[in-house]
Design a protein around this motif. Structure first.
Motif, PDB file in Angstrom:
ATOM      1  N   SER A  20       0.865  -0.809  -0.089  1.00  0.00           N
ATOM      2  CA  SER A  20      -0.076   0.231  -0.121  1.00  0.00           C
ATOM      3  C   SER A  20       1.117   0.990  -0.606  1.00  0.00           C
ATOM      4  N   GLN A  21       0.325   2.698  -0.723  1.00  0.00           N
ATOM      5  CA  GLN A  21       1.120   3.443  -0.946  1.00  0.00           C
ATOM      6  C   GLN A  21       0.220   4.623  -0.547  1.00  0.00           C
ATOM      7  N   ARG A  22       0.421   5.967   0.174  1.00  0.00           N
ATOM      8  CA  ARG A  22      -0.623   6.343   0.492  1.00  0.00           C
ATOM      9  C   ARG A  22       0.327   7.859   0.932  1.00  0.00           C
ATOM     10  N   LYS A  23      -0.459   8.920  -0.010  1.00  0.00           N
ATOM     11  CA  LYS A  23       0.680  10.162  -0.101  1.00  0.00           C
ATOM     12  C   LYS A  23      -0.292  11.373   0.865  1.00  0.00           C
ATOM     13  N   ASP A  24       0.860  12.084   1.161  1.00  0.00           N
ATOM     14  CA  ASP A  24      -0.086  12.964   2.273  1.00  0.00           C
ATOM     15  C   ASP A  24       0.896  14.299   1.520  1.00  0.00           C
ATOM     16  N   LYS A  25      -0.072  15.448   0.923  1.00  0.00           N
ATOM     17  CA  LYS A  25      -0.210  16.561   0.197  1.00  0.00           C
ATOM     18  C   LYS A  25       0.622  17.347   0.886  1.00  0.00           C
ATOM     19  N   ARG A  26      -0.356  17.212   1.477  1.00  0.00           N
ATOM     20  CA  ARG A  26      -0.286  18.521   3.280  1.00  0.00           C
ATOM     21  C   ARG A  26       1.704  18.396   3.682  1.00  0.00           C
ATOM     22  N   TRP A  27       2.153  17.119   3.208  1.00  0.00           N
ATOM     23  CA  TRP A  27       3.952  17.258   3.943  1.00  0.00           C
ATOM     24  C   TRP A  27       4.360  16.437   2.933  1.00  0.00           C
ATOM     25  N   ASN A  28       3.772  16.604   2.046  1.00  0.00           N
ATOM     26  CA  ASN A  28       5.030  16.164   1.442  1.00  0.00           C
ATOM     27  C   ASN A  28       5.555  14.580   0.927  1.00  0.00           C
ATOM     28  N   TYR A  29       4.585  14.091   1.369  1.00  0.00           N
ATOM     29  CA  TYR A  29       5.497  12.888   2.088  1.00  0.00           C
ATOM     30  C   TYR A  29       4.641  11.268   1.607  1.00  0.00           C
ATOM     31  N   THR A  30       5.220  10.200   0.858  1.00  0.00           N
ATOM     32  CA  THR A  30       4.334   9.055   0.881  1.00  0.00           C
ATOM     33  C   THR A  30       5.410   8.105   2.120  1.00  0.00           C
ATOM     34  N   SER A  31       3.922   7.311   2.106  1.00  0.00           N
ATOM     35  CA  SER A  31       4.521   5.888   3.082  1.00  0.00           C
ATOM     36  C   SER A  31       4.282   4.872   2.726  1.00  0.00           C
ATOM     37  N   ASN A  32       4.884   4.122   2.675  1.00  0.00           N
ATOM     38  CA  ASN A  32       4.874   2.459   1.805  1.00  0.00           C
ATOM     39  C   ASN A  32       4.395   1.194   3.289  1.00  0.00           C
ATOM     40  N   SER A  33       3.414   0.558   2.864  1.00  0.00           N
ATOM     41  CA  SER A  33       2.906  -0.799   3.766  1.00  0.00           C
ATOM     42  C   SER A  33       3.354  -2.204   3.065  1.00  0.00           C
ATOM     43  N   ILE A  34       3.186  -2.802   3.977  1.00  0.00           N
ATOM     44  CA  ILE A  34       2.740  -3.962   3.684  1.00  0.00           C
ATOM     45  C   ILE A  34       0.961  -4.007   4.781  1.00  0.00           C
ATOM     46  N   VAL A  35       0.467  -4.515   3.178  1.00  0.00           N
ATOM     47  CA  VAL A  35      -0.590  -5.155   4.346  1.00  0.00           C
ATOM     48  C   VAL A  35      -1.490  -6.604   4.278  1.00  0.00           C
ATOM     49  N   ILE A  36      -1.430  -7.272   5.667  1.00  0.00           N
ATOM     50  CA  ILE A  36      -1.804  -8.899   4.444  1.00  0.00           C
ATOM     51  C   ILE A  36      -2.563  -9.060   5.862  1.00  0.00           C
ATOM     52  N   GLN A  37      -3.859 -10.204   5.483  1.00  0.00           N
ATOM     53  CA  GLN A  37      -4.914 -10.073   5.800  1.00  0.00           C
ATOM     54  C   GLN A  37      -5.167 -11.953   5.910  1.00  0.00           C
ATOM     55  N   HIS A  38      -5.746 -12.164   7.375  1.00  0.00           N
ATOM     56  CA  HIS A  38      -6.466 -13.790   7.072  1.00  0.00           C
ATOM     57  C   HIS A  38      -7.738 -13.714   7.207  1.00  0.00           C
ATOM     58  N   CYS A  39      -8.141 -15.176   6.845  1.00  0.00           N
ATOM     59  CA  CYS A  39      -9.276 -15.003   7.958  1.00  0.00           C
ATOM     60  C   CYS A  39      -9.108 -15.435   9.459  1.00  0.00           C
ATOM     61  N   LEU A  40     -10.078 -15.404   9.806  1.00  0.00           N
ATOM     62  CA  LEU A  40      -9.390 -15.300  12.123  1.00  0.00           C
ATOM     63  C   LEU A  40      -9.534 -16.451  12.424  1.00  0.00           C
ATOM     64  N   ARG A  41      -9.655 -18.108  11.354  1.00  0.00           N
ATOM     65  CA  ARG A  41      -8.824 -18.524  11.635  1.00  0.00           C
ATOM     66  C   ARG A  41      -7.358 -19.553  11.642  1.00  0.00           C
ATOM     67  N   GLN A  42      -6.792 -18.462  10.751  1.00  0.00           N
ATOM     68  CA  GLN A  42      -5.154 -18.237  10.513  1.00  0.00           C
ATOM     69  C   GLN A  42      -4.862 -17.049  11.597  1.00  0.00           C
ATOM     70  N   LYS A  43      -5.037 -16.807  12.500  1.00  0.00           N
ATOM     71  CA  LYS A  43      -4.445 -15.928  13.362  1.00  0.00           C
ATOM     72  C   LYS A  43      -3.119 -15.744  13.863  1.00  0.00           C
ATOM     73  N   GLU A  44      -2.930 -17.134  14.909  1.00  0.00           N
ATOM     74  CA  GLU A  44      -1.719 -18.061  14.616  1.00  0.00           C
ATOM     75  C   GLU A  44      -0.785 -17.726  13.588  1.00  0.00           C
ATOM     76  N   TYR A  45      -1.251 -17.875  12.307  1.00  0.00           N
ATOM     77  CA  TYR A  45      -0.327 -17.614  11.308  1.00  0.00           C
ATOM     78  C   TYR A  45      -0.133 -16.348  10.668  1.00  0.00           C
ATOM     79  N   LEU A  46      -1.033 -15.353  11.025  1.00  0.00           N
ATOM     80  CA  LEU A  46      -1.110 -13.915  10.782  1.00  0.00           C
ATOM     81  C   LEU A  46       0.629 -13.758  12.395  1.00  0.00           C
ATOM     82  N   GLU A  47       0.364 -14.167  13.052  1.00  0.00           N
ATOM     83  CA  GLU A  47       1.127 -14.000  14.265  1.00  0.00           C
ATOM     84  C   GLU A  47       2.130 -13.566  14.355  1.00  0.00           C
ATOM     85  N   TYR A  48       2.576 -15.079  13.386  1.00  0.00           N
ATOM     86  CA  TYR A  48       3.954 -15.859  12.305  1.00  0.00           C
ATOM     87  C   TYR A  48       4.422 -14.683  11.853  1.00  0.00           C
ATOM     88  N   LYS A  49       3.687 -13.598  11.472  1.00  0.00           N
ATOM     89  CA  LYS A  49       4.274 -13.113  10.050  1.00  0.00           C
ATOM     90  C   LYS A  49       4.715 -11.518  11.082  1.00  0.00           C
TER      91      LYS A  49
END
Length: 208
Positions: A20-49
Motif C-alpha cells: 500500500s502507498q499513501r501520499k500526504d500532500k500536506r507534508w509532501n510525504y509518501t508512506s509505503n506499507s505491507i498489509v496482510i489479512q487472513h480469516c480469523l482461524r488463521q490468526k496464529e499464522y498471521l502472528e507468525y508473520k
C-alpha cells in the motif's frame, strides 16, 4: 536488507501481502506499507508473520487486529517501512503485482513456504475409498504466460516439475505426488503448526 530477509518479504508479498502507498500532500510525504489479512482461524499464522516482520525491521511488533470482513471474521496487520518502496518498484511495476523471473530469483525456501501457505493446497486422490496419489497446487491465478515463468523457475532452480492447469477460467500450477514430495522437503522446516495439513502427505500405493 540481507538476502534471507528479502526472500522472506517477497514470499509474503507475492502470496497474500498487499503493498500500500499513501501520499500526504500536506507534508509532501509518501508512506509505503505491507498489509496482510487472513480469516480469523488463521490468526496464529498471521502472528507468525508479525514476528517475522519484527525480526526483520525491529521497532514495534505489528499489531494483529480482528475485523469484520463482509460478515466473515478476519484479522489484519499493517507494517510501514521505507524499504517497501524498493519492493514496490520491483514487484509492482505500473502498480500491478507482477511475478517476474527477477522477483522469483530472490526467493529462498522460507519465502517459498510462506507463498505456499498463503496460496497452496494439497489434496488426496482416492480410488475405492483409498488414497492412491496426491495433487499439490499453487493457486497463482495469473496468465498462462506468467505461470510459465513460475514453472520454468521451479524446474531450473529446484528441479521440481509443475504443469499449468485451468480452474474456473483462470490458470494455476500443479504437480503430482512425486514432485510434491520434493517441494514439501524444501518448505517443511518453515511450515507453522496450523498449516501442517498442507504438507500432510502419506505414502500412497503408487506415485504419479
Amino acid at each position: 536488507m540481507n538476502k534471507k530477509n528479502k526472500g522472506i518479504l517477497i514470499g509474503m508479498i507475492i502470496g497474500d501481502g498487499h503493498l500500500s502507498q499513501r501520499k500526504d500532500k500536506r507534508w509532501n510525504y509518501t508512506s509505503n506499507s505491507i498489509v496482510i489479512q487472513h480469516c480469523l482461524r488463521q490468526k496464529e499464522y498471521l502472528e507468525y508473520k508479525a514476528e517475522l516482520l519484527l525480526s526483520i525491521f525491529g521497532g514495534n511488533k505489528p499489531n494483529v487486529r480482528e475485523f469484520n470482513n463482509n460478515g466473515y471474521p478476519g484479522c489484519r496487520l499493517t507494517k510501514t517501512h521505507k524499504y517497501f518502496r524498493v519492493l514496490r518498484k520491483l514487484i509492482c511495476p505500473n502498480n500491478i503485482k507482477t511475478i517476474s523471473r527477477n522477483v522469483l530469483n530472490y526467493l529462498n525456501p522460507q519465502g517459498i513456504a510462506i507463498w505456499y501457505m498463503d496460496d497452496g493446497c494439497l489434496s488426496a486422490k482416492k480410488r475405492n475409498g483409498k488414497i492412491h496419489a496426491y495433487e499439490l497446487i499453487l493457486n497463482t491465478y495469473i496468465s498462462y504466460e506468467d505461470n510459465q515463468i513460475i514453472v520454468d523457475y521451479f524446474k531450473e532452480v529446484w528441479n521440481i516439475n509443475f504443469t499449468i492447469t485451468r480452474d474456473k477460467g483462470k490458470s494455476r500450477i500443479r504437480c503430482g505426488t512425486r514432485e510434491a514430495r520434493k517441494f514439501i522437503e524444501i518448505v517443511k522446516p518453515y511450515i507453522v503448526p496450523c498449516m501442517e495439513y498442507k504438507i500432510n502427505i502419506s505414502q500412497p500405493k503408487k506415485d504419479i
